[in-house]
Design a protein around this motif. Structure first.
Motif, mmCIF file in Angstrom:
data_model
loop_
_atom_site.group_PDB
_atom_site.id
_atom_site.type_symbol
_atom_site.label_atom_id
_atom_site.label_comp_id
_atom_site.label_asym_id
_atom_site.label_seq_id
_atom_site.Cartn_x
_atom_site.Cartn_y
_atom_site.Cartn_z
ATOM 1 N N THR A 158 47.581 40.429 39.133
ATOM 2 C CA THR A 158 46.785 40.043 37.967
ATOM 3 C C THR A 158 46.573 38.538 37.918
ATOM 4 O O THR A 158 45.448 38.055 37.710
ATOM 5 C CB THR A 158 47.478 40.516 36.667
ATOM 6 N N LEU A 159 47.645 37.773 38.114
ATOM 7 C CA LEU A 159 47.537 36.317 38.073
ATOM 8 C C LEU A 159 46.643 35.782 39.195
ATOM 9 O O LEU A 159 45.930 34.786 39.013
ATOM 10 C CB LEU A 159 48.930 35.686 38.182
ATOM 11 N N SER A 160 46.687 36.448 40.336
ATOM 12 C CA SER A 160 45.905 35.981 41.483
ATOM 13 C C SER A 160 44.412 36.051 41.224
ATOM 14 O O SER A 160 43.627 35.294 41.819
ATOM 15 C CB SER A 160 46.250 36.809 42.730
ATOM 16 N N ASN A 213 52.473 42.514 30.061
ATOM 17 C CA ASN A 213 52.143 42.627 31.476
ATOM 18 C C ASN A 213 51.148 43.756 31.722
ATOM 19 O O ASN A 213 50.171 43.607 32.463
ATOM 20 C CB ASN A 213 53.424 42.862 32.277
ATOM 21 N N ARG A 214 51.378 44.908 31.062
ATOM 22 C CA ARG A 214 50.466 46.033 31.220
ATOM 23 C C ARG A 214 49.113 45.758 30.547
ATOM 24 O O ARG A 214 48.060 46.155 31.043
ATOM 25 C CB ARG A 214 51.091 47.294 30.633
ATOM 26 N N ALA A 215 49.163 45.079 29.389
ATOM 27 C CA ALA A 215 47.930 44.812 28.649
ATOM 28 C C ALA A 215 46.995 43.891 29.425
ATOM 29 O O ALA A 215 45.785 44.143 29.521
ATOM 30 C CB ALA A 215 48.247 44.217 27.282
ATOM 31 N N ILE A 216 47.539 42.832 30.015
ATOM 32 C CA ILE A 216 46.664 41.899 30.738
ATOM 33 C C ILE A 216 46.136 42.520 32.025
ATOM 34 O O ILE A 216 45.009 42.244 32.447
ATOM 35 C CB ILE A 216 47.380 40.557 31.037
ATOM 36 N N SER A 217 46.946 43.394 32.640
ATOM 37 C CA SER A 217 46.478 44.017 33.883
ATOM 38 C C SER A 217 45.368 45.030 33.606
ATOM 39 O O SER A 217 44.556 45.312 34.485
ATOM 40 C CB SER A 217 47.636 44.699 34.608
ATOM 41 N N GLY A 218 45.317 45.550 32.384
ATOM 42 C CA GLY A 218 44.289 46.532 32.047
ATOM 43 C C GLY A 218 43.074 45.955 31.372
ATOM 44 O O GLY A 218 42.135 46.687 31.041
ATOM 45 N N SER A 219 43.074 44.642 31.159
ATOM 46 C CA SER A 219 41.978 44.017 30.417
ATOM 47 C C SER A 219 40.892 43.489 31.357
ATOM 48 O O SER A 219 41.180 42.908 32.403
ATOM 49 C CB SER A 219 42.513 42.866 29.561
ATOM 50 N N ASP A 220 39.631 43.683 30.952
ATOM 51 C CA ASP A 220 38.510 43.123 31.709
ATOM 52 C C ASP A 220 38.267 41.664 31.355
ATOM 53 O O ASP A 220 37.625 40.942 32.102
ATOM 54 C CB ASP A 220 37.233 43.929 31.428
ATOM 55 N N ASP A 221 38.749 41.232 30.196
ATOM 56 C CA ASP A 221 38.559 39.846 29.745
ATOM 57 C C ASP A 221 39.838 39.415 29.042
ATOM 58 O O ASP A 221 39.994 39.585 27.829
ATOM 59 C CB ASP A 221 37.361 39.758 28.801
ATOM 60 N N VAL A 222 40.762 38.858 29.816
ATOM 61 C CA VAL A 222 42.077 38.507 29.291
ATOM 62 C C VAL A 222 41.975 37.443 28.214
ATOM 63 O O VAL A 222 42.656 37.510 27.182
ATOM 64 C CB VAL A 222 43.008 38.039 30.428
ATOM 65 N N ASN A 223 41.109 36.441 28.425
ATOM 66 C CA ASN A 223 40.975 35.380 27.418
ATOM 67 C C ASN A 223 40.496 35.929 26.091
ATOM 68 O O ASN A 223 41.000 35.554 25.027
ATOM 69 C CB ASN A 223 40.000 34.304 27.911
ATOM 70 N N ALA A 224 39.515 36.821 26.132
ATOM 71 C CA ALA A 224 39.009 37.416 24.894
ATOM 72 C C ALA A 224 40.107 38.231 24.216
ATOM 73 O O ALA A 224 40.241 38.204 22.976
ATOM 74 C CB ALA A 224 37.797 38.294 25.186
ATOM 75 N N MET A 225 40.898 38.971 25.006
ATOM 76 C CA MET A 225 41.988 39.755 24.438
ATOM 77 C C MET A 225 43.017 38.847 23.764
ATOM 78 O O MET A 225 43.466 39.127 22.641
ATOM 79 C CB MET A 225 42.661 40.580 25.533
ATOM 80 N N LEU A 226 43.377 37.754 24.425
ATOM 81 C CA LEU A 226 44.348 36.830 23.844
ATOM 82 C C LEU A 226 43.790 36.151 22.604
ATOM 83 O O LEU A 226 44.525 35.913 21.629
ATOM 84 C CB LEU A 226 44.763 35.786 24.886
ATOM 85 N N ASP A 227 42.497 35.834 22.626
ATOM 86 C CA ASP A 227 41.864 35.241 21.434
ATOM 87 C C ASP A 227 41.977 36.191 20.247
ATOM 88 O O ASP A 227 42.282 35.777 19.126
ATOM 89 C CB ASP A 227 40.394 34.933 21.704
ATOM 90 N N GLN A 228 41.706 37.488 20.493
ATOM 91 C CA GLN A 228 41.800 38.464 19.414
ATOM 92 C C GLN A 228 43.234 38.614 18.925
ATOM 93 O O GLN A 228 43.490 38.681 17.720
ATOM 94 C CB GLN A 228 41.271 39.814 19.881
ATOM 95 N N LEU A 229 44.178 38.663 19.848
ATOM 96 C CA LEU A 229 45.576 38.804 19.460
ATOM 97 C C LEU A 229 46.030 37.659 18.571
ATOM 98 O O LEU A 229 46.808 37.861 17.624
ATOM 99 C CB LEU A 229 46.462 38.861 20.713
ATOM 100 N N GLU A 230 45.558 36.467 18.852
ATOM 101 C CA GLU A 230 46.002 35.301 18.095
ATOM 102 C C GLU A 230 45.481 35.277 16.665
ATOM 103 O O GLU A 230 45.893 34.419 15.876
ATOM 104 C CB GLU A 230 45.589 34.026 18.835
#
Length: 607
Positions: A158-160, A213-230
Motif C-alpha cells: 500500500t505504501l509503495s 491498515n485494512r482501510a487504507i489498503s481498500g481505499s481508492d483515495d486514501v487522502n480523501a478517506m483521511l480527510d473525511q475521518l478527521e
C-alpha cells in the motif's frame, strides 16, 4: 549499531549453505546442519575446486540476525543496500525490522525503504512490529488465520503505491495507533487464565492499527478517506475505521451521511453500527424446504443478517434527510433494543417510509423528513410498539411447533422471509396511517396492538395469505401522504373496513365463517357492516350465525346503509351505535323470524 562485514553473522568453513537457507524459513532452526553429511571421496583437483567455490560462497553469503529470525542474502549489491537501510536504525530497531518483515530482502521493500526518510523508516519499524499482535476483532477462526507477516506485506504494498505526502500522513497516523499496542515476545500458545487474559487485553490494543491498515489498503483515495475521518472525534474515527475495514464502500457512505452532523447524533448512529460490526459471527445456511426448524432468533448474529442491518441503516440515511434530533433518537432507540427488536425496528422504518412516501430511488433525491413529521410520527409509533415488532419479526418464519417445551418454526427462504416481512409492514403502516387520517371510523388508538396481536396468534400460512389478500385492496401508484382524505377513503376504504373489523373482533374464525356464508355480491356490504359495528362486531356475528339467510342478508344491508350515511355525514357514529345497541338487545329475545324482519325494517329509522 552499524552493520559491517565484521558483525554479520557469517558462515564458518565447512557449514552447509542449505542450513543457512533453512534458517530463513524457520527462525528456530540453527545455522548448522544437524543431518550427517554423506562421505564422498573426491580427486585432489575436485577438492581444490570445491574448496574454492565454498570459500567464495561463504564470503558472499550474509545472514542478518534478529532476536527471533535470521535472513540470509547471497547478493553483494543487495546486501549493501540492506546495510544502508539498517545503518539508519538503532540496534533494537534493526532487530525489530529483521524479526517482523520477511520482505526485508525483497526489492519492493528495499526500494520503499530507500524512499523513506529516517523518521518514516523508524515509524515503519514500529508499525510492522505492532502488526504482529493479533487484534481482538479477528478472534475465533479469523484470529487463527491472522498473519502479522501478511499484514506487513499488505502495508508495504500500500505504501509503495502512494505519493510521498500521503505516505507520510499514513505513517503518522499508523504510528499513533502502534504506540497503543501491547507487544510481547513470541511464546508457545497456552490456555491458562493469564495467557487468555493477555490475549484479549493485548488484542484490544491492536484493533485500531489493524483497522487502519485494512482501510487504507481498500481505499481508492486514501487522502480523501483521511480527510473525511478527521471530521470526526478520535473515538468516532476508530468506529468508522472498523466499518471501513469490513466494507470500504459502506464505511465511506456512512461518513458522507454523518459528516457535519451534531456530535450526539453521530455517536448514536456509530455506536449502533459498531455494535453490529463486532457482533457478526457466522455464515448462515437457510433451509426453505420446511424440513429444518429453528428457534425464532436462530440467525440473529449471522453475517447475512447483521450486514443487511448495516446496509439498511446506511440506506435510510442516504434516502431520507433526518434532522439531528431525529437521527439521535433513532440511534438511541436502536441501542436500547435486543437484536430481534432491532431487526423489526429497521424493517418497519425502511418499508414503512416507502409505503407512506413512495419509492425514493424514483424521486432521485433525499426526502427531507423535517417536512414529513406526520409520516415519521406514524412510523415511530409502529416501530416503538412491542407487539408490532413481534409480529414483524415472527412473520419471517413458518409454522410453529413445540418440542420438549421449546418453540420451533419452519425456516423460510431468505427471499420468502423478506417478502413476508415487507408485506406485514406495509399492512400495518397502511392501517396506522388511515387510523391517523380518517376520523370517521370505528378504529381507535389500540387498533395497532389488537391487529398485531391477532395476526401474531394466527397460523403462519393463514396469516401470510390474509396479509396478501388485504394488501391487494390497498395498492395505489401515489404515496399515501399525497392523497387527500377523500382519495384515501376511495382507494383504501375496503382495506380499512377489513383491518378495523379484524382488530375489533374477538373470534376471527367466526368472522371468516360469516363472510363465507355471505353471498358474493354482499361481501363488501358485509365488511361495511362489521366495520360500523365497531367493538360490538362479535354481537353482530352472533346474530348472523343464529339466523337464517333472509335475516342475515337484511341485517348486512341495513348496517351497510348506516355506514354509508355515517360516511356522508348524515348520521354520527354515536347515533348509529345507540341504535345498534337496541338491535342487539332485541335479538337476544326469542322473537319469530317475521318479527325480526319487521324490526330490521324499522331499525335505525329517523325518529
Amino acid at each position: 549499531m552499524e552493520i559491517t562485514s565484521a558483525n554479520y553473522l557469517t558462515l564458518n568453513q565447512g557449514k552447509s549453505i542449505r542450513s543457512a537457507e533453512s534458517s530463513t524459513s524457520n527462525p528456530a532452526t540453527a545455522l548448522t546442519s544437524q543431518t550427517p553429511a554423506t562421505k564422498v571421496t573426491l580427486s585432489e583437483t575436485a577438492r581444490s575446486t570445491s574448496a574454492a567455490e565454498e570459500k567464495a560462497i561463504n564470503e558472499s553469503l550474509r545472514v542478518y540476525q534478529g532476536n527471533y529470525r535470521n535472513l540470509a542474502v547471497q547478493d553483494a549489491d543487495k546486501s549493501a543496500r540492506i546495510d544502508a537501510i539498517l545503518n539508519r536504525l538503532s540496534e533494537n530497531e534493526q532487530a525489530a525490522l529483521i524479526d517482523n518483515n520477511t520482505m526485508l530482502l525483497d526489492e519492493d521493500f528495499i526500494q520503499l525503504a530507500e524512499e523513506l526518510s529516517d523518521d518514516e523508516l523508524r515509524q515503519f519499524v514500529a508499525v510492522s512490529s505492532a502488526l504482529q499482535t493479533i487484534p481482538l476483532v479477528e478472534t475465533g477462526s479469523q484470529g487463527r488465520l491472522y498473519s502479522g507477516t501478511a499484514e506487513v506485506e499488505n502495508l508495504i504494498n500500500t505504501l509503495s503505491n502512494m505519493d510521498a505526502e500521503t505516505r507520510s500522513r499514513v505513517l503518522d497516523k499508523a504510528e499513533s495507533y502502534a504506540e497503543q499496542v501491547t507487544k510481547r515476545p513470541p511464546s508457545p500458545l497456552t490456555y491458562d487464565a493469564q495467557s487468555i487474559g493477555n490475549f484479549h487485553s493485548d488484542g484490544a490494543t491492536a484493533n485500531d492499527l489493524f483497522n487502519l491498515n485494512r482501510a487504507i489498503s481498500g481505499s481508492d483515495d486514501v487522502n480523501a478517506m483521511l480527510d473525511q475521518l478527521e471530521q470526526f472525534d478520535e473515538h468516532q474515527q476508530t468506529q468508522l475505521m472498523g466499518l471501513l475495514r469490513r466494507d470500504n464502500t459502506l464505511g465511506t457512505q456512512m461518513m458522507e451521511q454523518l459528516e457535519g452532523r451534531d456530535s450526539a447524533a453521530q455517536s448514536a448512529i456509530l455506536d449502533f453500527m459498531s455494535e453490529l460490526d463486532t457482533s457478526r459471527t457466522f455464515q448462515m445456511k437457510y433451509d426453505a424446504t420446511g424440513a429444518t426448524r429453528a428457534v425464532l432468533d436462530f440467525d440473529n448474529n449471522g453475517a447475512e443478517v447483521v450486514v443487511g442491518m448495516m446496509e439498511d441503516t446506511v440506506s435510510l440515511l442516504e434516502n431520507y434527510r433526518f434532522d439531528d434530533e431525529q437521527l439521535e433518537q433513532m440511534g438511541n432507540q436502536l441501542q436500547n433494543l435486543d437484536r430481534s427488536d432491532q431487526r423489526a425496528y429497521l424493517a418497519i422504518t425502511k418499508t414503512g417510509l416507502e409505503t407512506l412516501l413512495g419509492d425514493v430511488t424514483s424521486q432521485g433525491k433525499q426526502i427531507d423528513m423535517s417536512q414529513q413529521e406526520g409520516a415519521l410520527e406514524t412510523i415511530d409509533d409502529l416501530r416503538n410498539n412491542a407487539q408490532a415488532r413481534e409480529l414483524v419479526f415472527r412473520s419471517r418464519m413458518g409454522e410453529e411447533s413445540i418440542v420438549n417445551g421449546t418453540r420451533y418454526y419452519e425456516q423460510k427462504s431468505l427471499g420468502e422471509a423478506r417478502h413476508d416481512v415487507e408485506a406485514v409492514v406495509r399492512l400495518m403502516t397502511t392501517d396506522a396511517w388511515l387510523n391517523n387520517q380518517l376520523d370517521d371510523s370505528s378504529a381507535h388508538d389500540a387498533q395497532t396492538n389488537r391487529l398485531s396481536s391477532l395476526l401474531t396468534d394466527m397460523d403462519a400460512d393463514q396469516r401470510d395469505q390474509l396479509v396478501q389478500d388485504l394488501n391487494r385492496l390497498g395498492q395505489d401508484v401515489h404515496p399515501m401522504t399525497e392523497l387527500s382524505v377523500a382519495a384515501l377513503k376511495d382507494t383504501y376504504g375496503a382495506f380499512f373496513d377489513r383491518t378495523t373489523s379484524i382488530a375489533n373482533v374477538n373470534d376471527l374464525s367466526a368472522m371468516a365463517e360469516a363472510e363465507e356464508k355471505t353471498q358474493p355480491e354482499l361481501r363488501e356490504s358485509f365488511w361495511q357492516a362489521t366495520e360500523i359495528a365497531g367493538e360490538r362486531v362479535d354481537d353482530v356475528l352472533k346474530i348472523l350465525d343464529e339466523n337464517g339467510p333472509e335475516i342475515r342478508d337484511q341485517l348486512i344491508l341495513t348496517l351497510a346503509e348506516q355506514a354509508s350515511l355515517t360516511e356522508s355525514g348524515q348520521k354520527t357514529r354515536d347515533e348509529v351505535d345507540g341504535e345498534l345497541r337496541k338491535l342487539i338487545n332485541y335479538f337476544k329475545e326469542d322473537y319469530s323470524s317475521d318479527d325480526k324482519l319487521s324490526f330490521l325494517d324499522q331499525a335505525f329509522a329517523a325518529p
